[in-house]
Scaffold this active site. Structure first.
Site, PDB file in Angstrom:
ATOM      1  CB  CYS A 103      -0.920  -0.216   1.087  1.00 44.17           C
ATOM      2  SG  CYS A 103      -1.938   1.412   1.522  1.00 44.17           S
TER       3      CYS A 103
ATOM      4  CB  CYS B 190      -0.456   2.529   3.960  1.00 44.41           C
ATOM      5  SG  CYS B 190      -2.298   2.052   3.466  1.00 44.41           S
ATOM      6  CG  ASP B 191       3.250   1.398   4.516  1.00 42.44           C
ATOM      7  OD1 ASP B 191       2.918   1.991   5.517  1.00 42.44           O
ATOM      8  OD2 ASP B 191       3.063   0.224   4.362  1.00 42.44           O
TER       9      ASP B 191
HETATM   10  C1  LIG Z   1       1.190  -3.944   5.129  1.00 43.85           C
HETATM   11  C2  LIG Z   1       0.027  -2.874   5.101  1.00 43.85           C
HETATM   12  C3  LIG Z   1       0.027  -1.823   5.474  1.00 43.85           C
HETATM   13  C4  LIG Z   1      -1.180  -0.814   5.695  1.00 43.85           C
HETATM   14  N1  LIG Z   1      -0.983   0.490   6.214  1.00 43.85           N
HETATM   15  C5  LIG Z   1      -2.091   1.240   6.363  1.00 43.85           C
HETATM   16  C6  LIG Z   1      -1.736   2.293   6.933  1.00 43.85           C
HETATM   17  O1  LIG Z   1      -0.746   3.030   7.139  1.00 43.85           O
HETATM   18  N2  LIG Z   1      -3.168   3.202   6.825  1.00 43.85           N
HETATM   19  C7  LIG Z   1      -4.340   2.740   6.392  1.00 43.85           C
HETATM   20  O2  LIG Z   1      -5.204   3.564   6.305  1.00 43.85           O
HETATM   21  N3  LIG Z   1      -4.341   1.653   5.897  1.00 43.85           N
HETATM   22  C8  LIG Z   1      -3.333   0.824   5.688  1.00 43.85           C
HETATM   23  N4  LIG Z   1      -3.345  -0.354   5.399  1.00 43.85           N
HETATM   24  C9  LIG Z   1      -4.609  -0.946   4.667  1.00 43.85           C
HETATM   25  C10 LIG Z   1      -5.757  -1.482   5.539  1.00 43.85           C
HETATM   26  O3  LIG Z   1      -4.961  -2.371   6.395  1.00 43.85           O
HETATM   27  C11 LIG Z   1      -6.883  -1.897   5.347  1.00 43.85           C
HETATM   28  O4  LIG Z   1      -7.628  -0.866   4.551  1.00 43.85           O
HETATM   29  C12 LIG Z   1      -8.031  -2.248   6.306  1.00 43.85           C
HETATM   30  O5  LIG Z   1      -7.186  -3.163   7.450  1.00 43.85           O
HETATM   31  C13 LIG Z   1      -9.120  -2.813   6.000  1.00 43.85           C
HETATM   32  O6  LIG Z   1     -10.051  -3.354   6.875  1.00 43.85           O
HETATM   33  P1  LIG Z   1     -11.049  -4.358   6.893  1.00 43.85           P
HETATM   34  O7  LIG Z   1     -11.534  -4.488   8.292  1.00 43.85           O
HETATM   35  O8  LIG Z   1     -12.106  -3.993   5.849  1.00 43.85           O
HETATM   36  O9  LIG Z   1     -10.338  -5.687   6.488  1.00 43.85           O
HETATM   37  P2  LIG Z   1      -9.219  -6.421   6.948  1.00 43.85           P
HETATM   38  O10 LIG Z   1      -8.200  -5.873   7.559  1.00 43.85           O
HETATM   39  O11 LIG Z   1      -8.621  -7.283   5.671  1.00 43.85           O
HETATM   40  O12 LIG Z   1      -9.802  -7.681   7.783  1.00 43.85           O
HETATM   41  C14 LIG Z   1     -10.529  -8.566   7.454  1.00 43.85           C
HETATM   42  C15 LIG Z   1     -10.957  -9.647   8.360  1.00 43.85           C
HETATM   43  O13 LIG Z   1     -11.852 -10.543   7.873  1.00 43.85           O
HETATM   44  C16 LIG Z   1     -11.593 -11.751   8.383  1.00 43.85           C
HETATM   45  N5  LIG Z   1     -12.157 -13.062   7.483  1.00 43.85           N
HETATM   46  C17 LIG Z   1     -11.682 -13.154   6.350  1.00 43.85           C
HETATM   47  N6  LIG Z   1     -12.539 -14.114   5.783  1.00 43.85           N
HETATM   48  C18 LIG Z   1     -13.236 -14.502   6.601  1.00 43.85           C
HETATM   49  C19 LIG Z   1     -14.336 -15.598   7.132  1.00 43.85           C
HETATM   50  N7  LIG Z   1     -14.710 -16.381   5.973  1.00 43.85           N
HETATM   51  N8  LIG Z   1     -15.129 -15.537   7.922  1.00 43.85           N
HETATM   52  C20 LIG Z   1     -14.849 -14.553   9.106  1.00 43.85           C
HETATM   53  N9  LIG Z   1     -13.996 -13.844   9.030  1.00 43.85           N
HETATM   54  C21 LIG Z   1     -13.288 -13.706   7.994  1.00 43.85           C
HETATM   55  C22 LIG Z   1      -9.970 -11.720   8.654  1.00 43.85           C
HETATM   56  O14 LIG Z   1      -9.336 -12.773   9.546  1.00 43.85           O
HETATM   57  C23 LIG Z   1      -9.844 -10.477   9.148  1.00 43.85           C
HETATM   58  O15 LIG Z   1      -9.983 -10.302  10.567  1.00 43.85           O
HETATM   59  C24 LIG Z   1      -2.604  -1.357   5.115  1.00 43.85           C
HETATM   60  C25 LIG Z   1      -2.550  -2.621   4.691  1.00 43.85           C
HETATM   61  C26 LIG Z   1      -1.298  -3.321   4.776  1.00 43.85           C
HETATM   62  C27 LIG Z   1      -1.369  -4.874   4.156  1.00 43.85           C
END
Ligand SMILES: Cc1cc2nc3c(=O)[nH]c(=O)nc-3n(C[C@H](O)[C@H](O)[C@H](O)COP(=O)(O)OP(=O)(O)OC[C@H]3O[C@@H](n4cnc5c(N)ncnc54)[C@H](O)[C@@H]3O)c2cc1C
Length: 345
Positions: A136, A139-140
C-alpha cells in the site's frame, strides 16, 4: 447447531468489523464478531500507521487493533476465533456454517472480511512485510522520502503505486515480467512519462534482503529476453540475476476479496469478487441484495482501501443493520397484533 438466534453476527475483526462492533454493541445488539483466520486483519501486518485520525505521533497497527477490540468488548461485543465457510442466506434466520463445524443462526450479518493483497512469493517477504515491504503506497509511501524503491506489477494498481511513490522517492523502478503493461493507456502513459519512474521489463523479483531492525536493504531481480524469468529461474534455466540496493519494495499486483463463502448465495459480487450494495453509489448504503446482510470495509471498496474508510463503512453497516433490525421487529410485532385482533383475542 446453537439453538439461539443472534441479532447480529459480524464476519471479520479488521478495522471495519471492529468499528461495526463498537457501534452495534453500543446499540445493545450484542454482536458476535467472527475473527477469521487473521484476527485484527491487515493492519496487524504493519508497524506504523501515520494517517489514522487522532494519533499525531502515529500508532502501531497492532496497538490500534487491540484498542479497537478492547473498546468493542467494553460495550459488550463478543469475539469468536472462527471463520464462515458457507452461508445459507435464502431465508430468515440466516445460517452460517463455521470452520469448526458449528452452525450459527442470526437475523443480521455484516460482511467485513477484507481483501487480501496478493503476494509475489519472493524469499524474505514473510519477514519483511510491514518493514519496508508493503502492499500500500498510500499507507507507507511517505516513509520512503529520498529512497530508491521497487514496485512490482504491470496493471493499474502498480502504476498508481509508482506514481504515488514518485512524490517521495528518489527513484521508482517498476518491475514487470513482460514487456508491455496491462494498465489502462492513460495510467501507463502517466507512469512512462514520469521522470523519476523507470521500468525493468521482462524482470521479476525473487528475493528481498533486510531485517525487521534495518528494513529492506536490497532485492534480487532476474530477467530473461523472453519474459517470465521467474519460472525459468525456478526451473534452473539460464537467467540474468541482478542485486539492487533499494530501501522499499511495493507489491501492486491486486487484491483478492475474501468472499468465497458468498459465491453460492444471492449476494451480488463483481467480477473480482467484491461485494455489491443495492445502490449503484456504494457509499449510499451498506445493504446488499439480501435482507439483513450488510457489507463494510475493503471487501466492498476496491478504490480506497484505507483503515479510516474501512472504519467509516463499518460504522455505516452497524447503523444500517440496527435500523433494519428495528424495522423488521416492529413489522413482526404489528403483524402479530393484527393476527391476534383478527382472531378476536
Ligand atoms: C502492510 C499494510 C500496511 C497498511 N498500512 C495502512 C496505513 O498505514 N493506513 C491505512 O489507512 N491503511 C493501511 N493499510 C490498509 C488497511 O490495513 C486496510 O484498508 C484495512 O485493514 C481494511 O480493513 P477491513 O476490516 O476491511 O479488512 P481486513 O483488515 O482485511 O480484515 C478482514 C478480516 O476478516 C476476517 N475474515 C476473512 N475471511 C473471513 C471469513 N470467511 N469468516 C470470518 N472472518 C473472515 C479476517 O480474519 C480479518 O479479521 C495497510 C495494509 C497493509 C497490508
Amino acid at each position: 447447531m446453537s439453538s439461539d438466534t443472534h441479532e447480529l453476527v459480524i464476519a471479520g475483526s479488521g478495522v471495519a468489523g471492529l468499528s461495526a462492533a463498537v457501534y452495534a454493541a453500543r446499540a445493545d445488539l450484542d454482536p458476535l464478531v467472527l475473527e477469521g483466520d487473521e484476527p485484527g486483519g491487515q493492519l496487524t501486518l504493519t508497524t506504523d500507521v501515520e494517517n489514522y485520525l487522532g494519533f499525531p505521533e502515529g500508532v502501531g497497527g497492532i496497538e490500534l487493533i487491540q484498542r479497537g477490540k478492547e473498546q468493542a468488548e467494553q460495550f459488550g461485543a463478543e469475539f469468536q476465533h472462527d471463520s464462515i465457510e458457507a452461508a445459507d442466506l435464502d431465508g430468515q434466520p440466516l445460517e452460517l456454517s463455521l470452520s469448526t463445524g458449528e452452525t450459527l443462526r442470526t437475523r443480521a450479518l455484516i460482511v467485513a472480511t477484507g481483501a487480501s493483497a496478493r503476494w509475489v512469493g519472493a524469499e524474505g517477504e514473510d519477514e519483511l512485510m510491514g518493514y519496508g515491504l508493503s502492499t500500500c503506497a498510500t499507507c507507507d509511501g511517505a516513509f520512503h522520502r529520498g529512497d530508491d524503491v521497487l514496485v512490482v506489477g504491470g496493471g493499474d494498481s502498480a502504476m498508481e503505486e509508482a506514481l504515488f511513490l514518485a512524490k517521495f522517492a528518489d527513484s521508482v523502478t517498476v518491475v514487470h515480467r513482460r514487456d508491455e503493461l496491462r494498465a489502462s493507456e492513460i495510467m501507463a502513459d502517466r507512469a512512462r512519462d514520469h521522470k523519476d519512474i523507470e521500468f525493468a521489463w521482462k524482470t521479476e523479483l525473487v528475493a528481498i534482503q533486510g531485517s525487521q531492525e534495518d528494513g529492506v536493504t536490497g532485492a534480487t531481480l532476474v530477467s530473461h529476453p523472453d519474459g517470465y524469468p521467474g519460472e525459468k529461474y525456478e526451473a534452473g534455466e539460464d537467467v540474468t540475476v541482478e542485486e539492487v540496493d533499494v530501501s522499499g519494495v511495493f507489491y501492486g499486483i491486486g487484491h483478492d476479496p475474501d468472499t468465497d463463502f458468498l459465491q453460492d448465495t444471492p449476494i451480488e459480487l463483481d467480477d473480482d469478487g467484491y461485494t455489491q450494495t443495492t445502490d449503484a453509489d456504494a457509499w449510499a448504503t451498506t445493504a446488499t441484495a439480501v435482507n439483513g446482510v450488510f457489507t463494510a470495509g475493503d471487501v466492498m471498496d476496491r478504490d480506497y482501501q484505507q483503515a479510516v474508510t474501512a472504519a467509516g463503512t463499518g460504522s455505516m453497516a452497524a447503523l444500517d443493520a440496527e435500523e433494519w433490525l428495528e424495522a423488521t421487529t416492529a413489522a413482526s410485532r404489528d403483524s402479530a397484533r393484527q393476527i391476534s385482533m383478527e382472531a378476536g383475542d
